[in-house]
Design a protein around this motif. Structure first.
Motif, PDB file in Angstrom:
ATOM      1  N   TYR A  94      27.402 -54.758   9.664  1.00 33.65           N
ATOM      2  CA  TYR A  94      27.830 -53.473   9.127  1.00 33.65           C
ATOM      3  C   TYR A  94      27.392 -53.347   7.668  1.00 33.65           C
ATOM      4  N   TYR A  95      26.835 -52.199   7.347  1.00 33.65           N
ATOM      5  CA  TYR A  95      26.332 -51.906   6.009  1.00 33.65           C
ATOM      6  C   TYR A  95      26.957 -50.611   5.497  1.00 33.65           C
ATOM      7  N   CYS A  96      27.059 -50.501   4.183  1.00 31.48           N
ATOM      8  CA  CYS A  96      27.454 -49.230   3.600  1.00 31.48           C
ATOM      9  C   CYS A  96      26.298 -48.712   2.746  1.00 31.48           C
ATOM     10  N   ALA A  97      26.269 -47.408   2.595  1.00 31.33           N
ATOM     11  CA  ALA A  97      25.191 -46.776   1.841  1.00 31.33           C
ATOM     12  C   ALA A  97      25.618 -45.369   1.456  1.00 31.33           C
ATOM     13  N   PRO A  98      25.063 -44.836   0.376  1.00 29.46           N
ATOM     14  CA  PRO A  98      25.312 -43.431   0.088  1.00 29.46           C
ATOM     15  C   PRO A  98      24.716 -42.591   1.209  1.00 29.46           C
ATOM     16  N   ALA A  99      25.367 -41.488   1.492  1.00 26.84           N
ATOM     17  CA  ALA A  99      24.991 -40.732   2.676  1.00 26.84           C
ATOM     18  C   ALA A  99      24.967 -39.241   2.413  1.00 26.84           C
ATOM     19  N   THR A 100      24.276 -38.565   3.291  1.00 29.59           N
ATOM     20  CA  THR A 100      24.307 -37.113   3.375  1.00 29.59           C
ATOM     21  C   THR A 100      24.724 -36.781   4.797  1.00 29.59           C
ATOM     22  N   GLY A 101      25.930 -36.364   4.951  1.00 30.80           N
ATOM     23  CA  GLY A 101      26.441 -36.150   6.301  1.00 30.80           C
ATOM     24  C   GLY A 101      26.447 -37.452   7.068  1.00 30.80           C
ATOM     25  N   THR A 102      25.737 -37.494   8.178  1.00 29.61           N
ATOM     26  CA  THR A 102      25.693 -38.692   9.007  1.00 29.61           C
ATOM     27  C   THR A 102      24.417 -39.497   8.793  1.00 29.61           C
ATOM     28  N   PHE A 103      23.683 -39.179   7.744  1.00 27.10           N
ATOM     29  CA  PHE A 103      22.415 -39.838   7.474  1.00 27.10           C
ATOM     30  C   PHE A 103      22.465 -40.594   6.152  1.00 27.10           C
ATOM     31  N   VAL A 104      21.699 -41.641   6.071  1.00 27.88           N
ATOM     32  CA  VAL A 104      21.558 -42.354   4.815  1.00 27.88           C
ATOM     33  C   VAL A 104      20.932 -41.398   3.799  1.00 27.88           C
ATOM     34  N   LEU A 105      21.424 -41.466   2.571  1.00 25.30           N
ATOM     35  CA  LEU A 105      20.865 -40.616   1.523  1.00 25.30           C
ATOM     36  C   LEU A 105      19.369 -40.848   1.419  1.00 25.30           C
ATOM     37  N   ARG A 106      18.622 -39.757   1.417  1.00 19.72           N
ATOM     38  CA  ARG A 106      17.163 -39.861   1.357  1.00 19.72           C
ATOM     39  C   ARG A 106      16.731 -40.636   0.114  1.00 19.72           C
ATOM     40  N   GLY A 107      15.880 -41.607   0.326  1.00 18.28           N
ATOM     41  CA  GLY A 107      15.368 -42.406  -0.776  1.00 18.28           C
ATOM     42  C   GLY A 107      16.137 -43.682  -1.036  1.00 18.28           C
ATOM     43  N   PHE A 108      17.291 -43.836  -0.401  1.00 18.13           N
ATOM     44  CA  PHE A 108      18.069 -45.058  -0.620  1.00 18.13           C
ATOM     45  C   PHE A 108      17.427 -46.210   0.129  1.00 18.13           C
ATOM     46  N   ALA A 109      17.207 -47.312  -0.577  1.00 21.76           N
ATOM     47  CA  ALA A 109      16.584 -48.476   0.060  1.00 21.76           C
ATOM     48  C   ALA A 109      17.241 -49.782  -0.357  1.00 21.76           C
ATOM     49  N   SER A 110      18.270 -49.716  -1.186  1.00 25.54           N
ATOM     50  CA  SER A 110      18.891 -50.937  -1.731  1.00 25.54           C
ATOM     51  C   SER A 110      20.032 -51.415  -0.843  1.00 25.54           C
ATOM     52  N   TRP A 111      19.687 -51.749   0.384  1.00 24.09           N
ATOM     53  CA  TRP A 111      20.704 -52.224   1.312  1.00 24.09           C
ATOM     54  C   TRP A 111      21.264 -53.567   0.850  1.00 24.09           C
ATOM     55  N   GLY A 112      22.565 -53.745   1.047  1.00 24.29           N
ATOM     56  CA  GLY A 112      23.192 -55.023   0.763  1.00 24.29           C
ATOM     57  C   GLY A 112      22.967 -55.990   1.918  1.00 24.29           C
ATOM     58  N   GLN A 113      23.670 -57.106   1.875  1.00 21.60           N
ATOM     59  CA  GLN A 113      23.535 -58.116   2.913  1.00 21.60           C
ATOM     60  C   GLN A 113      24.274 -57.741   4.188  1.00 21.60           C
ATOM     61  N   GLY A 114      25.202 -56.811   4.049  1.00 23.98           N
ATOM     62  CA  GLY A 114      25.987 -56.443   5.211  1.00 23.98           C
ATOM     63  C   GLY A 114      27.070 -57.473   5.487  1.00 23.98           C
TER      64      GLY A 114
END
Length: 121
Positions: A94-114
Protein backbone atom coordinates in the motif's frame (compact mmCIF):
# COMPACT_ATOMS: atom_id res chain seq x y z
CA UNK A 1 12.11 14.99 -3.84
CA UNK A 2 10.42 14.28 -0.56
CA UNK A 3 8.77 10.89 -0.34
CA UNK A 4 5.80 9.92 1.79
CA UNK A 5 6.46 7.32 4.46
CA UNK A 6 3.87 4.59 4.81
CA UNK A 7 3.58 2.39 7.89
CA UNK A 8 1.21 0.15 9.78
CA UNK A 9 1.10 -2.87 7.52
CA UNK A 10 1.53 -6.41 8.68
CA UNK A 11 0.17 -9.94 8.65
CA UNK A 12 -3.44 -10.34 9.71
CA UNK A 13 -6.06 -13.03 9.44
CA UNK A 14 -9.05 -12.60 7.19
CA UNK A 15 -11.69 -10.54 8.96
CA UNK A 16 -9.09 -8.62 10.91
CA UNK A 17 -8.17 -4.93 10.88
CA UNK A 18 -5.15 -2.74 10.28
CA UNK A 19 -4.60 1.00 10.35
CA UNK A 20 -2.12 2.40 7.87
CA UNK A 21 -0.42 5.76 8.27
CA UNK A 22 1.11 8.07 5.70
CA UNK A 23 3.53 10.70 6.94
CA UNK A 24 4.76 13.43 4.66
CA UNK A 25 7.16 16.18 5.48
CA UNK A 26 7.46 19.53 3.78
CA UNK A 27 3.78 19.55 2.97
CA UNK A 28 3.81 17.45 -0.19
CA UNK A 29 0.12 16.97 0.35
CA UNK A 30 -0.55 20.64 0.96
CA UNK A 31 -3.69 21.69 -0.89
CA UNK A 32 -3.98 18.29 -2.55
CA UNK A 33 -6.18 15.33 -2.01
CA UNK A 34 -4.41 12.37 -0.46
CA UNK A 35 -4.81 8.97 -2.04
CA UNK A 36 -4.02 5.41 -1.10
CA UNK A 37 -3.04 2.98 -3.84
CA UNK A 38 -2.01 -0.66 -3.73
CA UNK A 39 -0.12 -3.10 -5.85
CA UNK A 40 -0.51 -6.83 -5.56
CA UNK A 41 2.09 -9.25 -6.97
CA UNK A 42 1.85 -9.43 -10.73
CA UNK A 43 -0.74 -6.68 -10.93
CA UNK A 44 -0.71 -2.99 -11.71
CA UNK A 45 -1.02 -0.38 -9.00
CA UNK A 46 -4.66 0.43 -8.34
CA UNK A 47 -6.66 3.10 -6.58
CA UNK A 48 -7.97 2.30 -3.11
CA UNK A 49 -9.23 5.52 -1.51
CA UNK A 50 -8.75 9.28 -1.55
CA UNK A 51 -9.71 12.21 0.63
CA UNK A 52 -9.89 15.87 -0.27
CA UNK A 53 -7.59 18.45 1.27
CA UNK A 54 -10.31 19.64 3.64
CA UNK A 55 -11.39 16.10 4.44
CA UNK A 56 -14.91 16.90 3.32
CA UNK A 57 -15.00 14.43 0.43
CA UNK A 58 -13.75 10.91 0.16
CA UNK A 59 -13.70 8.33 -2.60
CA UNK A 60 -13.35 4.57 -2.45
CA UNK A 61 -12.79 1.76 -4.87
CA UNK A 62 -15.86 -0.47 -5.04
CA UNK A 63 -13.80 -3.36 -3.69
CA UNK A 64 -13.15 -1.63 -0.37
CA UNK A 65 -16.27 0.49 0.06
CA UNK A 66 -17.86 -0.10 3.43
CA UNK A 67 -14.73 -1.76 4.83
CA UNK A 68 -12.04 0.92 4.57
CA UNK A 69 -12.10 4.47 5.92
CA UNK A 70 -9.68 7.19 4.88
CA UNK A 71 -8.88 10.21 7.03
CA UNK A 72 -6.21 12.85 7.39
CA UNK A 73 -4.75 15.25 9.95
CA UNK A 74 -3.31 18.21 8.09
CA UNK A 75 -1.78 19.65 11.25
CA UNK A 76 0.38 16.52 11.46
CA UNK A 77 0.86 16.11 7.69
CA UNK A 78 -0.43 12.59 8.15
CA UNK A 79 -3.08 10.47 6.54
CA UNK A 80 -4.66 7.22 7.62
CA UNK A 81 -6.40 4.24 6.14
CA UNK A 82 -8.47 2.16 8.54
CA UNK A 83 -9.01 -1.26 7.05
CA UNK A 84 -11.61 -3.57 8.54
CA UNK A 85 -13.00 -6.92 7.49
CA UNK A 86 -9.84 -7.63 5.55
CA UNK A 87 -9.90 -10.22 2.80
CA UNK A 88 -7.12 -12.21 1.18
CA UNK A 89 -7.56 -10.13 -1.96
CA UNK A 90 -6.51 -7.05 0.01
CA UNK A 91 -2.98 -8.45 0.18
CA UNK A 92 -0.70 -5.91 -1.49
CA UNK A 93 1.83 -3.19 -0.90
CA UNK A 94 0.00 0.00 0.00
CA UNK A 95 1.26 3.44 -1.02
CA UNK A 96 0.06 6.96 -0.44
CA UNK A 97 0.39 9.82 -2.88
CA UNK A 98 -1.11 13.21 -3.63
CA UNK A 99 -4.14 12.71 -5.78
CA UNK A 100 -6.67 14.27 -8.06
CA UNK A 101 -9.92 12.48 -7.47
CA UNK A 102 -9.15 8.80 -7.87
CA UNK A 103 -5.91 9.34 -9.78
CA UNK A 104 -2.37 10.01 -8.71
CA UNK A 105 -1.55 13.69 -9.05
CA UNK A 106 -0.12 14.25 -12.50
CA UNK A 107 3.64 14.47 -12.38
CA UNK A 108 4.04 12.79 -9.01
CA UNK A 109 6.83 10.22 -9.09
CA UNK A 110 8.29 10.23 -5.56
CA UNK A 111 6.72 7.02 -4.36
CA UNK A 112 7.69 5.82 -0.91
CA UNK A 113 8.57 2.27 0.03
CA UNK A 114 5.00 1.41 0.78
CA UNK A 115 3.80 -0.87 3.54
CA UNK A 116 3.08 -4.55 3.05
CA UNK A 117 -0.35 -5.86 4.00
CA UNK A 118 -0.76 -9.62 4.02
CA UNK A 119 -4.12 -11.18 4.80
CA UNK A 120 -4.16 -14.88 5.50
CA UNK A 121 -7.29 -16.89 4.84
Amino acid sequence: QVQPVESGGGLVQAGGSLRLSCAASEGIFSNYAMGWFRQAPGKEREFVAAISWSGGRSYYADSVKGRFTISRDNAKNTGYLQMNSLKSEDTAIYYCAPATGTFVLRGFASWGQGTQVTVSS
